[in-house]
Design an enzyme around this catalytic site. Structure first.
Site, short mmCIF file in Angstrom:
data_model
loop_
_atom_site.label_atom_id
_atom_site.label_comp_id
_atom_site.label_asym_id
_atom_site.label_seq_id
_atom_site.Cartn_x
_atom_site.Cartn_y
_atom_site.Cartn_z
N ASN A 107 -6.16 1.15 -1.94
CA ASN A 107 -5.58 -0.12 -1.51
C ASN A 107 -4.78 -0.69 -2.68
O ASN A 107 -5.15 -0.49 -3.84
CB ASN A 107 -6.71 -1.08 -1.13
CG ASN A 107 -6.21 -2.41 -0.59
OD1 ASN A 107 -5.09 -2.52 -0.08
ND2 ASN A 107 -7.04 -3.43 -0.70
N HIS A 109 -3.34 -4.26 -4.44
CA HIS A 109 -3.68 -5.68 -4.44
C HIS A 109 -2.85 -6.40 -5.50
O HIS A 109 -2.71 -5.90 -6.62
CB HIS A 109 -5.18 -5.86 -4.73
CG HIS A 109 -5.60 -7.29 -4.73
ND1 HIS A 109 -5.69 -8.03 -3.56
CD2 HIS A 109 -5.89 -8.14 -5.74
CE1 HIS A 109 -6.05 -9.28 -3.87
NE2 HIS A 109 -6.17 -9.37 -5.18
N SER A 136 -3.05 -4.07 -8.81
CA SER A 136 -4.10 -3.05 -8.96
C SER A 136 -4.07 -2.09 -7.78
O SER A 136 -3.88 -2.53 -6.64
CB SER A 136 -5.49 -3.71 -8.99
OG SER A 136 -5.58 -4.72 -9.96
N ASP A 145 -11.84 -6.02 -2.08
CA ASP A 145 -11.12 -5.57 -3.28
C ASP A 145 -12.07 -5.25 -4.43
O ASP A 145 -11.76 -5.49 -5.60
CB ASP A 145 -10.08 -6.62 -3.70
CG ASP A 145 -9.04 -6.85 -2.61
OD1 ASP A 145 -8.61 -5.87 -2.00
OD2 ASP A 145 -8.68 -8.02 -2.37
#
Ligand code: GAR
Length: 202
Positions: A107, A109, A136, A145
């Protein structure tokens, strides 16, 4: 090339960067499907324009979150991905998804995690008054997260920044980081050992 499925919820500027990168066969990865939890978003138009098949799995169409999560995993699984990339995907995935794609889902972020997780990483960093933030790429786990960190890039906060200006500067480095990280993972693999992640290189 490794098969990538990209999960989106919105604009899709990170998706666009991946779609540009995958044109080069040496990149090592190809976007084979795009799945959104929202219909009618720009990211889906970008996928269609690139000739990439899309699917929409909206939470509101399911009786509960677990059913939605199973359907999401199913929709992603149709494309037989080697790697799943969440690029502006604004929902938490659950057990069914993680059972199938855990350890090979990343993912992106817009903050330097573990600071400022969640849906408003840029706003929260500004409100806190940090002088440096960034982006990130993390391994997806069951939390907000909270997964192991794969790669980060810092971005300096300017005195006149508002949420939009700062997010635009973060996004400019974020797409580069995401494209580079996903390519490196595709070519070299992802090893997760507790909190520690290594990309490629044995
Ligand atoms: C990106 O900045 C991404 O990091 C963020 O949403 C933006 C999506 O932009 N994601 C999160 O905040 C997840 N917690 P895009 O749709 O133009 O790629």
């Amino acid at each position: 090339a490794r098969r990538l499925v990209v999960l989106v919820s919105g604009t899709g500027s990170n998706l666009a960067a991946l779609l540009a990168a995958h044109e080069d066969p040496a990149y090592g990865a190809r976007v084979v499907g795009v799945v959104s939890d929202r219909a009618g978003v720009a990211a889906l138009d970008r996928a269609r324009a690139a000739g990439v098949p899309t699917a929409v799995v909206a939470l509101a169409d399911f009786p509960d979150r677990a059913a939605w999560d199973r359907a999401l995993a199913e929709a992603v699984g149709v494309f037989s991905p080697d790697l799943v990339v969440m690029a502006g995907f604004m929902k938490l995935v659950g057990e069914a998804f993680l059972a199938r794609f855990g350890g090979r889902a990343v993912n992106t972020h817009p903050a330097l995690l573990p600071a400022f997780p969640g849906a408003h990483g840029v706003r929260d960093a500004l409100a806190y008054g940090v002088k440096v933030t960034g982006c990130s790429v993390i391994v997806v786990d069951g939390g907000v997260d909270s997964g192991p960190i794969v790669a980060q890039t810092p971005v300096v906060v300017e005195p006149d920044d508002d949420e939009d200006s700062l997010h635009e500067r973060i996004k400019a480095v974020e797409r580069t980081l995401l494209v580079e990280t996903v390519g490196a993972v595709a070519r070299g693999g992802l090893r997760v050992d507790g909190r520690h992640v290594r990309v490629g290189g044995g």
